[in-house]
Motif scaffolding. Structure first.
Motif, PDB file in Angstrom:
ATOM      1  N   UNK A 644       2.312  -6.728  -3.403  1.00 15.13           N
ATOM      2  CA  UNK A 644       1.490  -7.281  -2.331  1.00 15.13           C
ATOM      3  C   UNK A 644       0.230  -6.458  -2.121  1.00 15.13           C
ATOM      4  N   UNK A 645       0.437  -5.170  -2.113  1.00 13.22           N
ATOM      5  CA  UNK A 645      -0.707  -4.284  -1.909  1.00 13.22           C
ATOM      6  C   UNK A 645      -1.752  -4.475  -3.003  1.00 13.22           C
ATOM      7  N   UNK A 646      -1.255  -4.619  -4.188  1.00 14.52           N
ATOM      8  CA  UNK A 646      -2.181  -4.743  -5.308  1.00 14.52           C
ATOM      9  C   UNK A 646      -2.997  -6.025  -5.207  1.00 14.52           C
ATOM     10  N   UNK A 647      -2.450  -6.968  -4.495  1.00 14.68           N
ATOM     11  CA  UNK A 647      -3.120  -8.259  -4.448  1.00 14.68           C
ATOM     12  C   UNK A 647      -4.117  -8.352  -3.301  1.00 14.68           C
ATOM     13  N   UNK A 649      -7.015  -6.867  -0.661  1.00 11.86           N
ATOM     14  CA  UNK A 649      -8.209  -6.043  -0.832  1.00 11.86           C
ATOM     15  C   UNK A 649      -7.939  -4.625  -0.348  1.00 11.86           C
ATOM     16  N   UNK A 650      -8.599  -3.707  -0.955  1.00 11.69           N
ATOM     17  CA  UNK A 650      -8.394  -2.301  -0.575  1.00 11.69           C
ATOM     18  C   UNK A 650      -8.596  -2.070   0.918  1.00 11.69           C
ATOM     19  N   UNK A 651      -9.440  -2.866   1.504  1.00 10.19           N
ATOM     20  CA  UNK A 651      -9.693  -2.669   2.928  1.00 10.19           C
ATOM     21  C   UNK A 651      -8.475  -3.016   3.763  1.00 10.19           C
ATOM     22  N   UNK A 652      -7.689  -3.859   3.225  1.00 12.21           N
ATOM     23  CA  UNK A 652      -6.522  -4.299   3.991  1.00 12.21           C
ATOM     24  C   UNK A 652      -5.331  -3.384   3.818  1.00 12.21           C
ATOM     25  N   UNK A 653      -5.480  -2.514   2.889  1.00 15.01           N
ATOM     26  CA  UNK A 653      -4.331  -1.647   2.608  1.00 15.01           C
ATOM     27  C   UNK A 653      -4.227  -0.556   3.640  1.00 15.01           C
ATOM     28  N   UNK A 654      -3.024  -0.176   3.846  1.00 19.24           N
ATOM     29  CA  UNK A 654      -2.792   0.872   4.824  1.00 19.24           C
ATOM     30  C   UNK A 654      -1.938   1.961   4.205  1.00 19.24           C
ATOM     31  N   UNK A 655      -1.840   2.986   4.963  1.00 21.35           N
ATOM     32  CA  UNK A 655      -1.022   4.089   4.503  1.00 21.35           C
ATOM     33  C   UNK A 655      -1.718   4.890   3.426  1.00 21.35           C
ATOM     34  N   UNK A 656      -0.951   5.727   2.848  1.00 18.87           N
ATOM     35  CA  UNK A 656      -1.512   6.562   1.791  1.00 18.87           C
ATOM     36  C   UNK A 656      -1.997   5.675   0.659  1.00 18.87           C
ATOM     37  N   UNK A 657      -3.236   5.807   0.338  1.00 16.85           N
ATOM     38  CA  UNK A 657      -3.797   4.934  -0.688  1.00 16.85           C
ATOM     39  C   UNK A 657      -3.130   5.157  -2.040  1.00 16.85           C
ATOM     40  N   UNK A 658      -2.834   4.078  -2.638  1.00 13.86           N
ATOM     41  CA  UNK A 658      -2.252   4.152  -3.981  1.00 13.86           C
ATOM     42  C   UNK A 658      -3.395   3.993  -4.971  1.00 13.86           C
ATOM     43  N   UNK A 659      -3.425   4.852  -5.919  1.00 15.25           N
ATOM     44  CA  UNK A 659      -4.491   4.774  -6.919  1.00 15.25           C
ATOM     45  C   UNK A 659      -4.590   3.368  -7.505  1.00 15.25           C
TER      46      UNK A 659
END
Length: 691
Positions: A644-647, A649-659
């Motif tokens: 889900x995270x990969x899909x 946008x980076x802006x929507x991601x939370x928590x420790x950023x995954x490379x």
DNA sequence: GTTAGGG
DNA sequence: CCCTAAC
């Protein structure tokens, strides 16, 4: 020196309410992992009254809280050790081997003094690293009964040392159990060795390290063993270049806290983790987990490179540590002086029979031979401290030193096959005791029947002094997390009553590591043609979970040993329990959230690339076999979120950023395996049609 | 006991 | 992370 008034308080004993049995589905239980929360909750239910034998002992030593700032002790401590070494040695070398490990009680580690720790760290034998067979496993074991160090003599007399071993076998329950009653042993040879090496090879000298330690700096030895001070309370030890193993010692800023290792995260408790972990056990979980919970050991056989987890460890292992250092005023970390002192010298007798006594008796008394028996609680009320620290300069103070001789475990039912080994018996007992103690306990102070809740009050204000009558002061062990409704407290601890009706006795079965070998084999033999790395990325057991002792997996006999703990209150003492908290809707506490680290994600991705998305158990075994807190369901869930995270946008991601690179791989692997699944389906349907 | 998927 | 149906 001042007068030595000694007042002995009687220890009434210690009672534990029945430990509720986990009612969760057997399915989840089957997963080898810890249920800290559960234990935590259980801990809430624990109400142990402890009457302490307290010896009030006058002395005018320095305020213990000042010690940490006093580097002068570094040298004297060493000297003390040297002297001490000549005294110690009732313990068979075979048992302690070069590790020089010993432990008197469950209270694993109270870092007495940083230099102290360092001294012991340096005892690691240098040649151990040259022996690949034995592995540079760094075993960090700690002994209980630590105390603040007011003076070098005190150290000597108390003989509570941290000892390092070079064998992983030492750590863990075996150590904890079998060596409960032995006194500490120092390995002179190792020590000397280390010292030499330190100077020879450019490593820090003991004193240097101690100094650095004292200044809370990150200390990195250039040679093995290296000592890293990860935080105020957590010291990381790593030995050998391989970094195959590492361990942590919780270090209290004041050097007073119980240092117990926690394998598991889930300590929702705000209590200093060190304490929680100390008593953690895993109720519904397999012994493997619970055993490892009190193991200060690192498995040298750890696959994969735990290195990159170090940071995580540092960050996660003792999360509160940061808080502590940042907000010492928090109740969590703010250990009132009196409480701290209560922990001092504390030790727990493992065997209700009290073989400890004997063992203890055989131990050297140390230089302060005139002192009370080493295990008696002692309180010292001193006159105004001569050299109290600046922070105390404004006022006079007396030190009340408390030493709890032991906690008696009232009843313990153990069911173990005759074919079990003594070692397994010890471990089983350990489990039982750990289960009883649970974690997240804190000590309550009862003075003349009244529970003292005002943690901020001084002992003097409270009325605890050397003038106390023998029975005036007692302690209780009680849950410390969600502030239990204390209102129920009766005026006297003797009226404490268990709120919860006796429940089915939790049964602890020693069944760790039984299937894993075969399963692992199976998993290993399977391979897929999936592109990706072929190296198994083995996620080491997370920072706080030590792998089970190597011997555990071999000791099959342990598998069917069962321990019944938490005997329902049957006697008067047992009924002196008080309801501590409302029964939570469920006895199973939610595990605390443990965000996946990048390293873990990496491992997960790698494993999934290899194995696919439908074999979470294999993924678990492959990459997270040692991360006991990660179940395959967790991994599956994590993969789900990763996709889900990969899909998004980076802006929507939370928590420790995954490379992003990892996320790309996630998508790739996910697509690939989805495709595979479809193909499989198609093949299947075709085959069926053909039939 | 595992897997899959919703909550 | 939890829960649970389904296998």
């Amino acid at each position: 020196m001042a007068l030595h008034k000694r007042i002995y308080y009687g220890f009434n004993g210690y009672q534990v309410p029945p430990t509720p049995r986990a009612t969760r589905s057997p399915r989840t239980r089957s997963i080898p992992r810890k249920r800290t929360d559960e234990n935590q909750m259980r801990a809430f239910d624990l109400l142990a009254t402890v009457a302490g034998n307290i010896l009030l002992e006058g002395n005018n030593s320095n305020s213990s809280s000042d010690v940490s700032n006093n580097n002068e002790h570094s040298a004297s401590l060493e000297d003390s050790f040297e002297k001490e070494e000549h005294n110690i040695d009732k313990i068979s070398n075979a048992e302690l081997s070069s590790s020089g490990v010993c432990s008197k009680s469950f209270f694993v580690s109270e870092l007495v003094n940083r230099s102290h720790i360092l001294n012991n760290c340096l005892k690691e034998r240098p040649h151990a690293q040259g022996d690949p067979g034995s592995g540079p496993a760094s075993v960090i074991t700690t002994s209980d009964c630590s105390m603040k160090i007011d003076s070098p003599e005190q150290i000597v007399s108390d003989r509570n040392k941290f000892l390092l071993g070079n064998s992983t076998r030492i750590a863990g329950s075996e150590l904890s159990v079998s060596k409960v009653s032995v006194s500490c042993k120092l390995d002179c040879e190792s020590k000397t060795h280390m010292k030499n090496e330190s100077s020879d090879k450019g490593a820090m000298t003991v004193r240097n390290m101690a100094n650095k330690f004292n200044s809370n700096c990150l200390v990195t030895g250039t040679r093995n063993p290296s000592v890293l001070l990860a935080s105020d309370r957590s010291v990381k030890f790593s030995f050998n270049k391989d970094h195959k193993s590492s361990g942590f010692l919780p270090v209290d800023r004041e050097g007073v806290k119980l240092g117990i290792r926690d394998d598991d995260e889930n300590s929702g408790c705000i209590q200093p983790r060190t304490v929680n972990k100390a008593f953690r056990s895993c109720n519904g979980d397999r012994i493997r987990d619970s055993v490892s919970s009190h193991c200060w050991k690192v498995n040298p056989a750890m696959k994969g490179d735990p290195n990159h987890f170090d940071a995580d460890r540092d960050r996660n292992h003792f999360p509160q540590d940061k808080n502590n250092s940042c907000k010492p005023q928090l109740p969590v970390t703010d250990y009132p002086i009196k409480k701290r002192k209560l922990y001092d010298y504390s030790s727990i007798s493992k065997y209700s029979g009290g073989t400890n006594e004997d063992d203890c008796g055989s131990t050297p008394k140390g230089s302060t031979g005139n002192g009370p028996t080493s295990f008696m609680t002692s309180t010292g009320v001193t006159g105004p401290s001569n050299s109290s620290g600046v922070e105390h300069a404004s006022r006079q103070r007396r030190d009340v030193k408390l030493k709890i001789k032991s906690f008696r475990v009232p009843e313990l039912f153990i069911e173990i096959p005759e074919t079990a080994t003594v070692g397994s018996l010890k471990r089983t007992v350990m489990e039982a005791v750990m289960a009883i103690l649970g974690d997240g306990l804190h000590v309550g102070v009862v003075l003349q029947g009244k529970k003292i809740k005002e943690d901020s009050r001084t002992l003097l204000q409270t009325g605890i002094s050397h003038n106390n009558k023998p029975d005036a002061l007692s302690f209780i062990l009680e849950p410390n997390c969600p502030p239990a409704p204390i209102s129920v407290y009766a005026k006297s601890p003797t009226f404490l009553r268990s709120r919860e009706s006796p429940k089915p006795l939790p049964r602890y079965t020693d069944a760790q590591n039984l299937v894993h070998d075969s399963v692992r084999h199976k998993a290993a033999t399977k391979s897929s043609d999936v592109p990706g790395s072929n190296s198994t990325n083995f996620v080491e057991s997370d920072h706080d979970s030590a792998p089970s002792p190597p011997d555990m997996s071999q000791d099959k006999s342990v598998a069917d040993s069962k321990v019944l703990v938490a005997v329902p209150p049957t006697n008067a003492e047992a009924q002196n329990m008080v309801p501590m908290r409302k029964p939570k809707r469920s006895e199973s506490a939610r595990r605390i959230r443990r965000p996946f680290t990048v390293s873990e994600v990496e491992a997960l991705v790698q494993a999934v690339e290899k194995l696919g998305t439908g074999r979470w158990r294999d993924v678990k075994l492959r990459a997270f076999d040692n991360a006991k807190h990660r179940t395959y369901v967790d991994l599956k869930d994590k993969w789900k979120t990763l996709v889900h995270t990969a899909r998004i946008s980076p802006q929507q991601r939370r928590g420790e950023p995954v490379p992003q690179e990892l996320l790309d791989r996630v998508l790739l692997a996910h697509a690939y395996w989805s495709q595979q699944a479809k193909q499989q389906l198609k093949l299947h349907s075709e085959a069926r049609l053909l039939l």
